[in-house]
Design a protein around this motif. Structure first.
Motif, PDB file in Angstrom:
ATOM      1  N   ALA A 129     -30.347   7.775 -21.073  1.00  0.00           N
ATOM      2  CA  ALA A 129     -29.572   8.074 -20.071  1.00  0.00           C
ATOM      3  C   ALA A 129     -28.892   9.032 -19.112  1.00  0.00           C
ATOM      4  N   LEU A 130     -28.811  10.247 -19.810  1.00  0.00           N
ATOM      5  CA  LEU A 130     -29.197  11.603 -19.836  1.00  0.00           C
ATOM      6  C   LEU A 130     -29.761  12.343 -18.045  1.00  0.00           C
ATOM      7  N   THR A 131     -30.887  11.193 -18.102  1.00  0.00           N
ATOM      8  CA  THR A 131     -32.076  12.061 -17.942  1.00  0.00           C
ATOM      9  C   THR A 131     -31.889  10.560 -16.589  1.00  0.00           C
ATOM     10  N   SER A 132     -31.466   9.763 -16.134  1.00  0.00           N
ATOM     11  CA  SER A 132     -31.604   8.977 -15.291  1.00  0.00           C
ATOM     12  C   SER A 132     -30.134   8.741 -14.498  1.00  0.00           C
ATOM     13  N   LEU A 133     -29.506   8.776 -15.324  1.00  0.00           N
ATOM     14  CA  LEU A 133     -27.805   8.793 -14.881  1.00  0.00           C
ATOM     15  C   LEU A 133     -27.439   9.411 -13.334  1.00  0.00           C
ATOM     16  N   THR A 134     -26.859   8.995 -13.120  1.00  0.00           N
ATOM     17  CA  THR A 134     -25.849   9.631 -11.772  1.00  0.00           C
ATOM     18  C   THR A 134     -24.377  10.023 -12.118  1.00  0.00           C
ATOM     19  N   GLY A 135     -23.898  11.150 -11.425  1.00  0.00           N
ATOM     20  CA  GLY A 135     -22.255  11.122 -12.145  1.00  0.00           C
ATOM     21  C   GLY A 135     -21.499   9.802 -11.861  1.00  0.00           C
ATOM     22  N   SER A 136     -21.746   9.301 -10.764  1.00  0.00           N
ATOM     23  CA  SER A 136     -21.214   7.859 -10.634  1.00  0.00           C
ATOM     24  C   SER A 136     -21.341   6.966 -11.455  1.00  0.00           C
ATOM     25  N   TRP A 138     -21.652   7.828 -14.665  1.00  0.00           N
ATOM     26  CA  TRP A 138     -20.648   8.061 -16.074  1.00  0.00           C
ATOM     27  C   TRP A 138     -19.664   8.035 -15.939  1.00  0.00           C
ATOM     28  N   ASP A 139     -19.131   8.092 -14.320  1.00  0.00           N
ATOM     29  CA  ASP A 139     -17.528   7.603 -14.178  1.00  0.00           C
ATOM     30  C   ASP A 139     -17.986   6.171 -13.764  1.00  0.00           C
ATOM     31  N   SER A 140     -18.310   5.098 -13.657  1.00  0.00           N
ATOM     32  CA  SER A 140     -18.594   4.090 -14.058  1.00  0.00           C
ATOM     33  C   SER A 140     -18.857   3.434 -15.382  1.00  0.00           C
ATOM     34  N   VAL A 141     -19.039   4.061 -16.613  1.00  0.00           N
ATOM     35  CA  VAL A 141     -19.282   3.661 -18.163  1.00  0.00           C
ATOM     36  C   VAL A 141     -17.519   4.331 -18.599  1.00  0.00           C
ATOM     37  N   ASP A 142     -17.579   5.979 -18.031  1.00  0.00           N
ATOM     38  CA  ASP A 142     -15.799   6.044 -18.303  1.00  0.00           C
ATOM     39  C   ASP A 142     -14.189   5.114 -18.333  1.00  0.00           C
TER      40      ASP A 142
END
Length: 158
Positions: A129-136, A138-142
């Motif tokens: 996840a660290l290598t493939s997800l974007t900032g947005s 991570w915002d959706s996960v949060d």
């Protein structure tokens, strides 16, 4: 969890890892209660584990896993199935001490499976996840975390 990949710098992963650590710590209380023949204590700790895992699992299944499912469909399907198996065994103690004489052994077994599951997430899912997800992403996960529950702080041990 490894300390070299930077996973802990992402709040979502830090929270999920802290929850994993709390659950792993509680497992020792279940084993001690089993050794003492205290099924009631096992059920009490089981409920605490379920309380931690309910929002935790929602964050993974509704936030993190959908973002990784296209790239890792088989792995995500296995992790989801493992979640459901753990939930099923823990649910037996949701309202009290299970009467099923096989439940204590089933709980020990599912907690061992959960330990393996946690390692899969921490050593595989989180770095991926660290290598493939974007900032947005991570915002959706949060956003899922914000919807399903607050970030936990380590609870007092039973």
């Amino acid at each position: 969890m490894c300390e070299y990949c930077g996973c802990q710098d992402v709040t979502a992963i830090e929270d999920l890892t802290r929850e994993h650590d709390e659950v792993v710590g509680l497992m020792s209380y279940v084993r001690a209660a089993y050794a003492a023949g205290d099924i009631e204590a096992m059920a009490t700790v089981s409920r605490r584990i379920a309380d931690i895992l309910a929002p935790h699992t929602a964050v993974e299944e509704e936030g993190l896993f959908p973002l990784l499912a296209d790239d890792f469909p088989d792995q995500i399907a296995v992790l989801r199935a493992e979640h459901h198996h753990v939930e099923h065994v823990l649910a037996a103690a949701a309202t009290g001490t299970p009467a099923d004489p096989d439940w204590p052994a089933a709980l020990l077994e599912v907690l061992q499976d959960l330990r393996t599951h946690i390692l899969k997430e921490q050593d595989g899912v989180f770095p991926a996840a660290l290598t493939s997800l974007t900032g947005s992403d991570w915002d959706s996960v949060d956003a899922v975390r914000d919807r399903v529950g607050i970030r936990i702080s380590p609870a007092a041990r039973p």
